[in-house]
Design a protein around this motif. Structure first.
Motif, PDB file in Angstrom:
ATOM      1  N   LEU A  26       0.852  -1.184   0.000  1.00 56.63           N
ATOM      2  CA  LEU A  26       0.000   0.000   0.000  1.00 56.63           C
ATOM      3  C   LEU A  26       0.889   1.236   0.000  1.00 56.63           C
ATOM      4  O   LEU A  26       1.692   1.433   0.903  1.00 56.63           O
ATOM      5  CB  LEU A  26      -0.913   0.007   1.226  1.00 56.63           C
ATOM      6  CG  LEU A  26      -1.853  -1.193   1.338  1.00 56.63           C
ATOM      7  CD1 LEU A  26      -2.625  -1.141   2.649  1.00 56.63           C
ATOM      8  CD2 LEU A  26      -2.801  -1.258   0.153  1.00 56.63           C
ATOM      9  N   LYS A  29      -0.319   7.913   0.012  1.00 62.54           N
ATOM     10  CA  LYS A  29      -0.557   9.023  -0.900  1.00 62.54           C
ATOM     11  C   LYS A  29      -0.287  10.378  -0.247  1.00 62.54           C
ATOM     12  O   LYS A  29      -0.357  11.406  -0.903  1.00 62.54           O
ATOM     13  CB  LYS A  29      -1.986   8.957  -1.434  1.00 62.54           C
ATOM     14  CG  LYS A  29      -2.213   7.718  -2.298  1.00 62.54           C
ATOM     15  CD  LYS A  29      -3.655   7.529  -2.690  1.00 62.54           C
ATOM     16  CE  LYS A  29      -4.085   8.581  -3.674  1.00 62.54           C
ATOM     17  NZ  LYS A  29      -5.438   8.333  -4.182  1.00 62.54           N
ATOM     18  N   THR A  33      -4.538   8.562   2.976  1.00 60.09           N
ATOM     19  CA  THR A  33      -5.079   7.412   2.258  1.00 60.09           C
ATOM     20  C   THR A  33      -3.938   6.619   1.626  1.00 60.09           C
ATOM     21  O   THR A  33      -2.822   7.126   1.475  1.00 60.09           O
ATOM     22  CB  THR A  33      -6.075   7.843   1.158  1.00 60.09           C
ATOM     23  OG1 THR A  33      -5.378   8.625   0.180  1.00 60.09           O
ATOM     24  CG2 THR A  33      -7.229   8.645   1.742  1.00 60.09           C
ATOM     25  N   GLU A  35      -2.921   3.636  -1.588  1.00 60.58           N
ATOM     26  CA  GLU A  35      -3.278   3.044  -2.877  1.00 60.58           C
ATOM     27  C   GLU A  35      -2.605   1.674  -2.982  1.00 60.58           C
ATOM     28  O   GLU A  35      -1.415   1.542  -2.696  1.00 60.58           O
ATOM     29  CB  GLU A  35      -2.780   3.956  -3.997  1.00 60.58           C
ATOM     30  CG  GLU A  35      -2.923   3.391  -5.374  1.00 60.58           C
ATOM     31  CD  GLU A  35      -2.253   4.262  -6.435  1.00 60.58           C
ATOM     32  OE1 GLU A  35      -2.437   3.949  -7.616  1.00 60.58           O
ATOM     33  OE2 GLU A  35      -1.551   5.226  -6.086  1.00 60.58           O
ATOM     34  N   ASP A  36      -3.350   0.658  -3.394  1.00 54.21           N
ATOM     35  CA  ASP A  36      -2.791  -0.679  -3.576  1.00 54.21           C
ATOM     36  C   ASP A  36      -1.981  -0.691  -4.879  1.00 54.21           C
ATOM     37  O   ASP A  36      -2.540  -0.558  -5.967  1.00 54.21           O
ATOM     38  CB  ASP A  36      -3.913  -1.714  -3.631  1.00 54.21           C
ATOM     39  CG  ASP A  36      -3.393  -3.142  -3.701  1.00 54.21           C
ATOM     40  OD1 ASP A  36      -2.187  -3.341  -3.973  1.00 54.21           O
ATOM     41  OD2 ASP A  36      -4.194  -4.058  -3.478  1.00 54.21           O
ATOM     42  N   VAL A  37      -0.665  -0.827  -4.760  1.00 58.01           N
ATOM     43  CA  VAL A  37       0.224  -0.829  -5.921  1.00 58.01           C
ATOM     44  C   VAL A  37       0.990  -2.155  -6.036  1.00 58.01           C
ATOM     45  O   VAL A  37       2.017  -2.223  -6.693  1.00 58.01           O
ATOM     46  CB  VAL A  37       1.210   0.365  -5.876  1.00 58.01           C
ATOM     47  CG1 VAL A  37       0.472   1.690  -5.992  1.00 58.01           C
ATOM     48  CG2 VAL A  37       2.051   0.318  -4.617  1.00 58.01           C
TER      49      VAL A  37
END
Length: 119
Positions: A26, A29, A33, A35-37
């Protein structure tokens, strides 16, 4: 900071049989929050069996964080070959595996006190 989760596998086979068993990266950001990368970074781990622990550090001292994953059956080292400073969620490529092991944890440290991480 980014967050990386290792994940298990189906027992007793020790095989990842679908997304429920994949690892997860994850990316922070910066606004509270994530973001699943995982897929983008190539860190799903769908072929590396049951994972138990992880250590993140710049083992080759190039300024980019690398990931060592402990597992049942094999350990895996991902080398971050980024071309500019960035979160570990970019430009990671497979580096090396060791077979027939059971490792549950790892840590990076400077064994010879030369200011560089050892492994």
């Amino acid at each position: 900071m980014d967050i990386f989760f290792t994940n298990g596998a189906k027992l007793p086979e020790l095989k990842k049989i679908g997304p429920a068993f994949y690892n997860c990266l994850l990316r922070n950001k910066g606004d509270g929050t994530f973001e699943d990368v995982t897929r983008k970074a190539g860190l799903l781990g769908e072929n590396i069996g049951y994972n138990l622990g992880v250590a993140v550090g710049d083992y080759d001292n190039d300024g980019f964080e690398d990931i060592f994953i402990c597992g049942a059956g094999r350990n895996t080292l991902y080398h971050n070959n980024a071309t500019e400073p960035s979160p570990m969620s970019r430009n990671i490529r497979y580096r090396r595996e060791t077979a027939r092991v059971l490792s549950v944890g790892a840590a990076w440290f400077d064994y010879d006190n030369d200011g560089l991480l050892d492994w």
